[in-house]
Design an enzyme around this catalytic site. Structure first.
Site, PDB file in Angstrom:
ATOM      1  N   TYR A 183       0.813  -1.213   0.000  1.00 50.93           N
ATOM      2  CA  TYR A 183       0.000   0.000   0.000  1.00 50.93           C
ATOM      3  C   TYR A 183       0.850   1.269   0.000  1.00 50.93           C
ATOM      4  CZ  TYR A 183       1.445  -0.460   4.812  1.00 50.93           C
ATOM      5  OH  TYR A 183       2.215  -0.624   5.932  1.00 50.93           O
ATOM      6  N   GLY A 184       2.165   1.131   0.055  1.00 52.74           N
ATOM      7  CA  GLY A 184       3.020   2.304   0.194  1.00 52.74           C
ATOM      8  C   GLY A 184       4.119   2.365  -0.838  1.00 52.74           C
ATOM      9  N   THR A 185       5.347   2.427  -0.368  1.00 49.59           N
ATOM     10  CA  THR A 185       6.498   2.660  -1.242  1.00 49.59           C
ATOM     11  C   THR A 185       6.840   1.469  -2.125  1.00 49.59           C
ATOM     12  OG1 THR A 185       8.126   1.954   0.410  1.00 49.59           O
ATOM     13  CG2 THR A 185       7.479   4.301   0.398  1.00 49.59           C
ATOM     14  N   LEU A 186       6.194   0.318  -1.932  1.00 53.65           N
ATOM     15  CA  LEU A 186       6.456  -0.854  -2.776  1.00 53.65           C
ATOM     16  C   LEU A 186       5.554  -0.900  -4.016  1.00 53.65           C
ATOM     17  CD1 LEU A 186       6.981  -3.524   0.002  1.00 53.65           C
ATOM     18  CD2 LEU A 186       8.671  -2.831  -1.703  1.00 53.65           C
TER      19      LEU A 186
ATOM     20  N   GLU B 211      11.026  -4.214   5.785  1.00 52.19           N
ATOM     21  CA  GLU B 211      10.046  -3.731   6.762  1.00 52.19           C
ATOM     22  C   GLU B 211      10.507  -3.917   8.208  1.00 52.19           C
ATOM     23  OE1 GLU B 211       7.937  -1.937   5.528  1.00 52.19           O
ATOM     24  OE2 GLU B 211       7.330  -2.705   3.583  1.00 52.19           O
TER      25      GLU B 211
END
EC number: 2.3.2.-
Length: 151
Positions: A8-11, A83
């Protein structure tokens, strides 16, 4: 054994850490599609590194939009390193509603221990790196204590 991961983010594609999912030396990752969490969660951007955090407060916030990848064990272990699982982020299975209206179980990373003031931040539906709040590539310097220093 393959696992499904919801990012949901930087990936996500087009975001600063997507290269982790495309580097062959990290293992295999196959894009399965876009989806959103069946359960609402607070998604905020925080710390001096402008990191997206999914906060472990199910039922609050929004249905979070993201992408689903099928990954091998090697890739999952690399994502755990990125993470800092289990020391910073935790990982749990959640139901994701895919664009084709099917539901699947996926791993997602979230923060369990955070100060309540994080919930006062803008609650996002979808994360995008922006010039106004640029993601800081020194994220590897980030640690759980950074959450306590949040303004």
């Amino acid at each position: 054994m393959a696992a499904r991961v919801f990012v949901y983010g930087t990936l996500k594609r087009g975001e600063p850490n997507h290269h982790w999912l495309t580097k062959k030396e990290n293992g295999q990752a196959r894009f399965l599609g876009r989806g959103k969490t069946e359960t609402k969660f607070p998604l905020v951007v925080g710390t001096r590194y402008n990191i997206p955090f999914l906060l472990a407060r199910p039922g609050e916030g929004n249905h979070i939009e993201g992408e689903v990848y099928e990954v091998d064990e090697t890739m999952l272990s690399k994502l755990d390193i990125l993470e800092d699982y289990p020391d910073y982020y935790d990982r749990e299975q959640q139901t994701i509603l895919m664009e084709q209206n099917e539901t699947i179980q996926c791993w997602l990373y979230l923060i369990r221990n955070f100060p309540d003031k994080m919930l006062a931040k803008e609650l996002l539906i979808s994360y995008h790196n922006t010039p106004e709040r640029p993601y800081n590539e020194n994220y590897l310097d980030s640690c759980p204590e950074d959450l306590a220093m949040e303004k």
